[in-house]
Enzyme design. Structure first.
Site, short mmCIF file in Angstrom:
data_model
loop_
_atom_site.label_atom_id
_atom_site.label_comp_id
_atom_site.label_asym_id
_atom_site.label_seq_id
_atom_site.Cartn_x
_atom_site.Cartn_y
_atom_site.Cartn_z
N SER A 83 0.83 -1.20 0.00
CA SER A 83 0.00 0.00 0.00
C SER A 83 0.87 1.26 0.00
O SER A 83 1.66 1.47 -0.91
CB SER A 83 -0.96 -0.05 1.19
OG SER A 83 -2.03 0.84 1.01
N ASP A 97 -5.64 -3.71 -2.54
CA ASP A 97 -4.62 -3.39 -1.54
C ASP A 97 -4.02 -4.63 -0.87
O ASP A 97 -4.75 -5.45 -0.30
CB ASP A 97 -5.28 -2.49 -0.48
CG ASP A 97 -4.27 -1.78 0.40
OD1 ASP A 97 -3.34 -2.44 0.90
OD2 ASP A 97 -4.43 -0.56 0.61
#
Length: 264
Positions: free
Chosen positions: A40, A155
C-alpha cells in the site's frame, strides 16, 4: 562487506509517509537498503525510491497532494465495485514513476496485492511498476480493483500489512520492518454508520491476523519498528509533514541498531 539490508514498508495511508522520513534519516547515516518490499503506502514510497526518486522529491509530491488529484468519481459506483475510478491515481503514478519496469530499478523491489478471485496474496516483482504500485494501494471499495493477468487486485494490506517475508525473498540478510499502523483496533466508544462498521470489522480482523503472523517461529523480521505517531490518522494527508518528521526521528533513533545488525 556488510550484510544485505531489506526494508519491509507497511501500509497505513497518510501515516505511511513515515517511511519517507525513515529512509531519508538512514541515508544521512550512510545506511542504504539492498532491497525493499512494500504494501500500500509502503509500496508507493518503496517504488518511488527503487525507481530513483529522492526522498525529498517524494516528500514534496506528497505535501502538494490534494483530494482532487486522486478523486475520480464513478458514475455508477455500486455496479462497478468501487466509489472511485483509478484513472487519476494511475496518472499520478505515471507522472512520478513513468514507464519504469522492475528489471530497470535501482534496487531489488517487490510489492503485494490481493487477488479477489482466488483470495490469495500476489507478489509483484516483474512488469510495470505503475501497475504494481497501483494494485498494491487500491483500497477495496474506494478505488476500482486492478485487472491483471486474469486477477482482480486490491490493496495488499488485506492479507499482508508489512511484507517482511517478501523482503527476505528478495535476498535480504537482515530485515527491518516499519509498521505505520501498529494496533489498528484501538478501543472505540461509538460506531456511527455503516462505513464505520465495515472499517471497524476490517481493523479487528487485520489486528488478529497480524498478531498471529508475528507469533510464528519463522517470522523473518530482525527489527520491527512501530512508531506511535499519536494523533495522526490514516485518512488525512494534511499531516504529512508530521508523519515525515516522525519517520525521520525513527530512523535517527534506530540507525545505530540497524548498522549493528548489518555489520559483519
Amino acid at each position: 562487506m556488510s550484510k544485505k539490508l531489506g526494508l519491509a514498508l507497511g501500509g497505513g495511508g497518510a501515516r505511511g509517509v513515515v517511511h519517507v522520513g525513515f529512509i531519508k534519516a538512514l541515508e544521512e547515516e550512510g545506511i542504504k537498503p539492498y532491497c525493499i518490499s512494500g504494501t500500500s503506502m509502503g509500496a508507493i514510497v518503496g517504488g518511488c525510491y527503487a525507481s530513483g526518486m529522492t526522498m525529498e522529491a517524494v516528500r514534496e509530491a506528497l505535501v502538494k497532494l490534494r483530494t482532487f488529484d486522486i478523486v475520480d468519481i464513478e458514475a455508477m459506483p455500486f455496479t462497478r465495485l468501487s466509489l472511485l475510478r483509478s484513472k487519476k491515481l494511475q496518472k499520478l503514478f505515471l507522472k512520478y514513476i513513468g514507464d519504469a519496469t522492475f528489471d530497470k530499478l535501482a534496487v531489488p523491489y517487490s510489492c503485494t496485492a490481493v487477488d479477489l478471485y482466488s483470495g490469495k496474496l500476489h507478489v509483484f516483482n516483474e512488469g510495470s511498476l505503475v501497475t504494481a504500485v497501483q494494485a498494491s494501494s487500491c483500497i477495496p471499495g474506494v478505488f476500482r480493483p486492478v485487472e491483471y493477468n486474469g486477477m482482480l487486485l486490491v490493496d495488499g494490506g488485506v492479507l499482508c500489512r508489512v511484507p517482511v517475508r517478501q523482503a527476505k525473498e528478495l535476498g535480504a540478510d537482515v530485515v527491518v520492518g516499519v509498521d505505520a499502523i501498529k494496533n489498528s483496533a484501538y478501543p472505540v466508544s461509538k460506531i456511527p454508520n455503516m462505513i464505520s462498521m465495515a472499517m471497524r470489522v476490517f481493523e479487528i480482523i487485520d489486528t488478529v491476523n497480524v498478531r498471529n503472523e508475528r507469533a510464528a517461529q519463522d517470522y523473518p523480521c530482525d527489527l520491527l519498528l512501530e512508531p506511535e505517531m499519536e494523533g495522526l490518522t490514516q485518512y488525512s494527508f494534511k499531516t504529512t509533514d508530521k508523519a515525515y518528521e516522525e519517520g525521520y526521528k525513527l530512523g535517527k533513533e534506530n540507525a545505530e541498531k540497524i548498522a549493528a545488525l548489518i555489520a559483519d
